[in-house]
Design an enzyme around this catalytic site. Structure first.
Site, mmCIF file in Angstrom:
data_model
loop_
_atom_site.group_PDB
_atom_site.id
_atom_site.type_symbol
_atom_site.label_atom_id
_atom_site.label_comp_id
_atom_site.label_asym_id
_atom_site.label_seq_id
_atom_site.Cartn_x
_atom_site.Cartn_y
_atom_site.Cartn_z
ATOM 1 N N ARG A 157 -3.668 -14.569 5.371
ATOM 2 C CA ARG A 157 -2.789 -13.528 5.917
ATOM 3 C C ARG A 157 -2.981 -13.440 7.437
ATOM 4 O O ARG A 157 -1.999 -13.404 8.192
ATOM 5 C CB ARG A 157 -3.118 -12.194 5.252
ATOM 6 C CG ARG A 157 -2.364 -10.972 5.779
ATOM 7 C CD ARG A 157 -2.713 -9.786 4.884
ATOM 8 N NE ARG A 157 -2.378 -8.490 5.440
ATOM 9 C CZ ARG A 157 -1.188 -7.905 5.322
ATOM 10 N NH1 ARG A 157 -0.204 -8.524 4.704
ATOM 11 N NH2 ARG A 157 -0.971 -6.701 5.832
ATOM 12 N N LYS B 292 0.837 -1.200 0.000
ATOM 13 C CA LYS B 292 0.000 0.000 0.000
ATOM 14 C C LYS B 292 0.867 1.243 0.000
ATOM 15 O O LYS B 292 1.920 1.284 0.623
ATOM 16 C CB LYS B 292 -0.922 0.002 1.222
ATOM 17 C CG LYS B 292 -2.032 -1.033 1.161
ATOM 18 C CD LYS B 292 -2.977 -0.881 2.336
ATOM 19 C CE LYS B 292 -4.149 -1.836 2.228
ATOM 20 N NZ LYS B 292 -5.104 -1.679 3.363
ATOM 21 N N HIS C 180 2.463 -3.356 7.721
ATOM 22 C CA HIS C 180 1.596 -2.449 8.463
ATOM 23 C C HIS C 180 2.355 -1.170 8.800
ATOM 24 O O HIS C 180 3.498 -1.230 9.276
ATOM 25 C CB HIS C 180 1.122 -3.081 9.774
ATOM 26 C CG HIS C 180 0.120 -4.168 9.600
ATOM 27 N ND1 HIS C 180 -0.105 -5.143 10.543
ATOM 28 C CD2 HIS C 180 -0.729 -4.440 8.573
ATOM 29 C CE1 HIS C 180 -1.047 -5.963 10.111
ATOM 30 N NE2 HIS C 180 -1.441 -5.556 8.924
#
Length: 315
Positions: free
Chosen positions: A264, A190, A287
């Site tokens: 995941r 991301k 993250h």
């Protein structure tokens, strides 16, 4: 995505709608957001502006204040929107008003004072370690006849579970993203953040089988450098990967019905149960916030509590 919130406000007054294209370009080019994220954020901004236009027909951006934002959230809450969705839309609205203020489209940012509803985050369903082993064994058994799609399907579940990467990251892998000697994947996550993720021996064996006998049988002129391919030789898409995971888990008695994200979740939970450091798991999963990774410690504790309650005579 907030398409349900936006559908009632597709026709915005031009004085409000003209800013949405510029906002989308900001998210896409300056913030590096994916097209899916851009659509969701713009839909939430459109919903907010649509509520403003409905509540005050002659309103302009200058009328977008804290009262209007709270009324927008209250209307959604009254219609039954989940708290978790309200929390996400609140964050999207604050991003939008911050951009409006920064680009001097409004004098001050009302979103600074907009409180986010507290979401009750449910613990994700995960496989037990034995179930994960059964799923990998089922995929390996299916690939034993060296049928190309079955060989690929084994690699899909092996990589998802071995690395904990997202399904979009899996489908985006290219041949050059694999370091065979070190058993490491180069993953683009991301926000276009790149990270390296290791994988173990079983995934390496599945990868070798795919590159030796699976991919060559499916490759076409449209394949490019994609690591994983669909039946027609194009890059594997996420829907195909989800179908593979569902089919493999159906072969495991008692296993929950999970999407790729469930593998995941399972990988992260099993890493922590095996003694992995929380910050290492954070890095592996990509993250940005440690708080997101900490969810998996709650999963582990919840499972320990369930076993204790079932097995201990004084539970």
């Amino acid at each position: 995505m907030a398409s349900d919130a936006a559908s009632a406000h597709d026709e915005l007054p031009a004085r409000l709608a003209e800013h949405l294209d510029a906002y989308a370009e900001h998210l896409r080019l300056e913030r590096g957001r994916s097209e899916h994220t851009v659509r969701a954020y713009v839909a939430d901004a459109r919903s907010l502006l649509g509520h403003l236009a409905t509540d005050t027909p002659d309103a302009g951006l200058g009328d977008l204040d804290l009262r209007a934002m709270r009324a927008w959230l209250a209307a959604q809450a009254a219609s039954g929107v989940a708290r978790s969705t309200l929390a996400r839309r609140t964050a999207a609205a604050r991003t939008f008003t911050a951009w409006l203020a920064r680009t001097r489209r409004i004098a001050r940012d009302p979103g600074i004072r907009l409180a986010s509803p507290k979401s009750h985050r449910a613990l994700p369903a995960v496989l037990r370690q034995g179930q994960a082993a059964e799923a990998m064994a089922a995929a390996e058994s299916g690939a034993a006849q060296l049928e190309p799609v079955a060989v690929r399907d084994r690699l899909i579940v092996e990589l998802l579970y071995a690395t904990g990467i997202r399904v979009g990251e899996l489908c985006g892998l290219d041949l050059g993203d694999v370091d065979h000697d070190r058993r490491v994947l180069k993953v683009l996550g991301k926000g276009n953040r790149e990270r390296s993720v290791p994988f173990g021996g079983p995934a390496a064996a599945a990868l070798d089988a795919w590159l030796r006998s699976g991919r060559p049988a499916l490759v076409t002129a449209d394949s490019g450098t994609a690591l994983l391919l669909g039946k027609r030789g194009r890059r594997l898409d996420q829907r195909q990967a989800r179908s593979v995971v569902h089919e493999v888990l159906e072969a495991v008695p008692g296993a929950p019905s999970l999407a790729p994200h469930g593998l995941r979740h399972s990988a992260a939970t099993h890493l922590l149960e095996g003694g992995a450091d929380l910050r290492v798991v954070q890095e592996l999963l990509g993250h940005t916030s440690l708080a997101t990774t900490q969810l998996y410690t709650h999963v582990s504790v919840a499972r320990l509590r369930a076993v204790h309650d079932q097995a201990h005579p004084r539970a």
